[in-house]
Design an enzyme around this catalytic site. Structure first.
Site, short mmCIF file in Angstrom:
data_model
loop_
_atom_site.label_atom_id
_atom_site.label_comp_id
_atom_site.label_asym_id
_atom_site.label_seq_id
_atom_site.Cartn_x
_atom_site.Cartn_y
_atom_site.Cartn_z
N THR A 111 0.94 -1.23 -0.12
CA THR A 111 -0.31 0.07 -0.21
C THR A 111 0.84 1.26 0.04
O THR A 111 0.56 2.20 -0.63
CB THR A 111 -1.07 -0.10 1.38
OG1 THR A 111 -1.56 -1.27 1.38
CG2 THR A 111 -1.81 1.31 1.23
N TYR A 127 4.85 -12.41 5.93
CA TYR A 127 3.74 -11.71 5.09
C TYR A 127 3.53 -12.75 3.87
O TYR A 127 4.25 -12.86 2.73
CB TYR A 127 4.12 -10.33 4.57
CG TYR A 127 2.94 -9.82 3.58
CD1 TYR A 127 1.79 -10.22 3.56
CD2 TYR A 127 3.27 -8.46 3.15
CE1 TYR A 127 0.96 -9.44 2.91
CE2 TYR A 127 2.30 -7.90 2.59
CZ TYR A 127 1.02 -8.31 2.06
OH TYR A 127 0.00 -7.60 1.69
N LYS A 162 1.30 -11.91 8.72
CA LYS A 162 0.04 -11.26 8.03
C LYS A 162 -0.39 -12.32 6.80
O LYS A 162 0.34 -12.32 5.91
CB LYS A 162 0.52 -10.07 7.46
CG LYS A 162 -0.70 -9.30 6.33
CD LYS A 162 0.03 -7.97 5.84
CE LYS A 162 -0.94 -7.20 5.07
NZ LYS A 162 -0.66 -6.13 4.37
N ILE A 189 -3.74 -5.81 9.33
CA ILE A 189 -2.99 -4.78 8.77
C ILE A 189 -3.83 -4.22 7.43
O ILE A 189 -3.94 -4.86 6.51
CB ILE A 189 -1.55 -5.37 8.11
CG1 ILE A 189 -0.85 -5.76 9.43
CG2 ILE A 189 -0.87 -4.06 7.44
CD1 ILE A 189 0.61 -6.23 9.19
#
Length: 298
Positions: free
Chosen positions: A44, A132, A161, A204
Site C-alpha cells: 500500500t 507476509y 500477515k 494490517i
C-alpha cells in the site's frame, strides 16, 4: 505484543517525490484517531517503486513522527535476502518495533529457500518479524508447514500477515502453534472479523487509511466480546472494503484519501490514476458508507 488495527500506510507523493510533510500529518492523524499501529513501506506504501534511500527515509520519518506513541512495523521485505537483511537492520537502528517481510516475489523460492531466507534474517537481528503471505503478489503460497517450522526454530518470528484468503490456513497454524504463541494479522480487510473469530489478533488494514477509528473499534469490540457491534461495523464497511480493490491497491485508497482531503492522489508509474468509471463507483461506495458520512460529514 502486536494487536488490533495496524494501518497499511500510504506513501504520499508530490511532484514525483515523497511528501514528507503529508506523511507526518498522516502519522498524527492515525494516532489522534486511535489506530493501534503503523506499517509503512508495504505494498500500500508503494515500496516497489521507492528507491532504497526513500524506503529508509520513510521508515525513519514514520518512527520519528510516531515518537513511541504507537508501534511501527516497517515493511522491509524483498526478493533478495541480502537486501531484506539490510532493510531490517536499518529499521532496527532507527527504532522500529518490528519488521514485515513479504514472501520473496518473482523468483518463487522452494519451501527450503523460504525457510533459509527467513531464518537467515531472523538469526541476524533481534527485531520481531512478521511474515507476509500474499500469493496474489508473490506468486507462491507459503506452505503452512514452513511457517510452523520457522515459528518453532526462530524466536524472533512472532507472527504472520495472512492474505491467502483461506480460513483453513490460519486454522492449521493455530492447531499446531496455538493462538497465544503466534500472532496472525488479517491481510484482507473483509476477512478481519472471520479471522479474529479463529483467533487472529487484528488486521494490517487498507481501509483504516480513511476509517481508522472504525477498524480499530471493530478489532477492540471483538477482543472484548462485543461481537454484535464488531459485526455491525464489519457490515457497514463491507461495500467500501470491496470498492478499494476495484483497481490495484493503492490506486483506489489514494483516490479516496484525496477526495477526503487527507493527502494527494499522486502515484508512481507503472501505477496510474483511477479510471473515471471505477472512481465514480468508489465515490458512490464512500457516500453510501454511514461511517464515512459520520466521520467526514459527507
Amino acid at each position: 505484543m502486536f494487536k488490533g488495527s495496524y494501518v497499511a500506510l500510504v506513501t504520499p507523493m508530490k511532484n514525483g517525490r515523497v511528501d514528507e510533510a503529508a506523511l507526518r500529518r498522516l502519522v498524527d492523524y492515525h494516532i489522534e484517531h486511535h489506530t493501534d499501529g503503523l506499517v509503512p513501506c508495504g505494498s500500500t506504501g508503494e515500496s516497489a517503486t521507492l528507491s532504497h534511500a526513500e524506503h529508509r527515509r520513510v521508515v525513519e520519518l514514520t518512527v520519528k513522527a510516531a515518537r513511541g506513541r504507537i508501534p511501527v512495523i516497517a515493511g522491509d521485505g524483498s526478493n533478495s535476502t541480502a537486501e531484506t537483511l539490510e532493510l531490517v537492520r536499518h529499521a532496527a537502528k532507527v527504532g522500529a518495533d518490528g519488521a514485515l517481510l513479504v514472501v520473496p516475489y518473482y523468483n518463487k523460492p522452494t519451501p527450503r529457500g523460504l525457510y533459509e531466507h527467513y531464518r537467515t534474517v531472523a538469526r541476524a537481528v533481534k527485531l520481531p518479524i512478521i511474515l507476509y503471505n500474499i500469493p496474489g503478489r508473490s506468486g507462491i503460497n507459503m506452505p503452512v508447514e514452513t511457517v510452523i517450522q520457522l515459528a518453532q526454530d526462530c524466536p524472533t518470528i512472532v507472527g504472520i500477515k495472512e492474505a491467502s484468503g483461506s480460513m483453513d490456513y490460519t486454522s492449521q497454524l493455530f492447531s499446531v502453534l496455538g493462538r497465544d504463541r503466534f500472532i496472525v494479522f488479517s491481510g484482507d480487510d473483509s476477512l478481519t472479523l472471520p479471522l479474529m473469530a479463529l483467533g487472529a489478533r487484528g488486521v494490517i488494514s487498507v481501509v483504516a487509511n480513511i476509517l481508522p477509528e472504525a477498524m480499530a473499534e471493530l478489532c477492540r469490540s471483538w477482543a472484548h466480546g462485543h461481537t454484535d457491534h464488531a459485526l455491525d461495523l464489519h457490515l457497514q464497511m463491507m461495500r467500501l472494503m470491496r470498492a478499494l480493490f476495484y483497481e490495484t491497491n493503492p490506486i483506489p485508497i489514494k483516490a479516496a484519501m484525496h477526495a477526503l482531503g487527507l493527502c494527494g492522489a499522486e502515484l508512481r508509474l507503472p501505477l496510474t490514476p483511477m479510471g473515471n468509471e471505477n472512481k465514480k463507483k468508489l465515490l458512490a461506495a464512500m457516500r453510501a458508507c454511514p461511517l464515512i458520512s459520520k466521520k467526514h460529514g459527507r
